[in-house]
Design an enzyme around this catalytic site. Structure first.
Site: not given
Length: 354
Positions: A161, A126, A42
């Site tokens: 994610h 995600d 991320s």
């Protein structure tokens, strides 16, 4: 115990506790700073991409898990949010910005990227960073000259994610804290740390046993940072026994994502993501720098990929990039040990003593 002695002991403990538990200075070992690599999830993935491009002369490769191309935010938060949603600026336009930074001397020559390697990943479940952002990162590297054979894009795993491990964490499709999940591939757990590290260096040895044999060190980040970096006071590094013995070692930098610093999820990122098992068998020092949440400026504890630390955030001189590189370089700054003069020091480090 008398009341007087009890009060005296309590006073001593209160006085000594801060010093007793203070993080130690970052240790140094034998190695080559030009053989380092970086990866992240991320915001850590966006930072890993920035770090690779800014320091391409000395970084072998990068792992980008749910992150987009260099300078994707173009220096502002609204564009950063659009980039996460897949509405990225054209990779060619981002490369043009990078070429301008190169001419200004703010990043290393982009020609180095032709010799580097990269792993890029987007989970099909995600909901935080869309696949188009990661695909734009792959396109940026292609346009910058990184050959297809040196890039690996993985975009078919039904992951949310998260950084993916073989057996620890949330269900594969989760999009929630601690943003570490486990996924199966052909009846085996997906080892993302291993996939990243072997893509960067295909000659790595298999990982060690399930329980890493080295030691984790909590170290003081403050000597390497500035107020602009807004980083945590404490970072972590995993040290294999081979590095303690003075064998040549390399550094891999593992960058947590938003809401994933040790202040938020404890030790999970630097103990359960799988990097340390690969470190033991390959003489890798795993550096885990930390960014804590900061009210108003950075409430989720993200790495800076949109400019909260300054307009130079994506350059070699950016506050966070400078701090990370200073830590990584210091880790392998010790001279080769001399058997006659350093044997006692090596034994001491091997025993886990300061």
């Amino acid at each position: 115990m008398s009341r007087h002695r009890h009060l005296l002991l309590t006073t001593l403990l209160v006085t000594l506790t801060p010093a007793a538990f203070a993080a130690q200075p970052l240790p140094a070992f034998n190695g080559d700073a030009a053989q380092s690599s970086v990866s992240g999830l991320s915001s850590g993935a966006f930072m890993a991409f920035q770090y690779l491009v800014a320091n391409s002369a000395s970084v072998k490769g990068a792992g980008v898990v749910a992150g987009g191309p260099y300078y994707c935010a173009v220096g502002n938060l609204p564009t950063a949010l659009s980039c996460m949603n897949g509405l990225t600026p054209a990779p060619a336009a981002l490369l043009a910005s990078a070429e301008t930074f190169e001419l200004m001397g703010q990043i290393d020559a982009l020609s180095h990227l032709a010799k580097r390697r990269a792993y890029l990943f987007s989970g099909t479940s995600d909901s935080v960073v869309q696949p188009a952002a990661v695909e734009a990162g792959d396109a940026f590297l292609r346009l910058a000259g990184m050959p297809d054979a040196q890039r690996r894009y993985v975009g078919t795993l039904p992951a949310g994610h998260a950084l993916i491990t073989p057996a620890f964490g949330n269900a594969c499709d989760a999009n929630k804290t601690p943003y570490i999940s486990h996924c199966a591939v052909d009846d085996n757990g997906y080892d993302q740390a291993g996939a990243i590290l072997t893509q960067i260096d295909p000659e790595l040895k298999p990982p060690s046993a399930d329980i890493p044999a080295g030691r984790l060190v909590a170290f003081d980040q403050k000597p390497f940072t500035s107020w602009r970096a807004r980083m945590a006071s404490e970072g972590h590094v995993y040290v294999p026994r081979a590095c303690e013995r003075g064998e040549p070692c390399r550094v891999h930098i593992a960058l947590h994502g938003c809401k994933q610093s040790s202040k938020t999820i404890g030790d999970l990122f630097y103990t359960r993501t799988g990097y340390n098992r690969w470190a033991d068998s390959n003489n890798l020092l795993i550096l885990y720098p930390q960014v804590d949440p900061t009210p108003m400026v950075n409430p989720s504890g993200c790495w800076d990929w949109w400019g909260y630390s300054g307009a130079d955030y994506a350059w070699k001189g950016g506050a966070q990039i400078t701090a990370i590189k200073a830590m990584a370089d210091h880790l392998v700054s010790a001279p080769l040990p001399s058997p006659a003069t350093d044997a006692a020091a090596i034994r001491q480090r091997g025993a886990g003593l300061p």
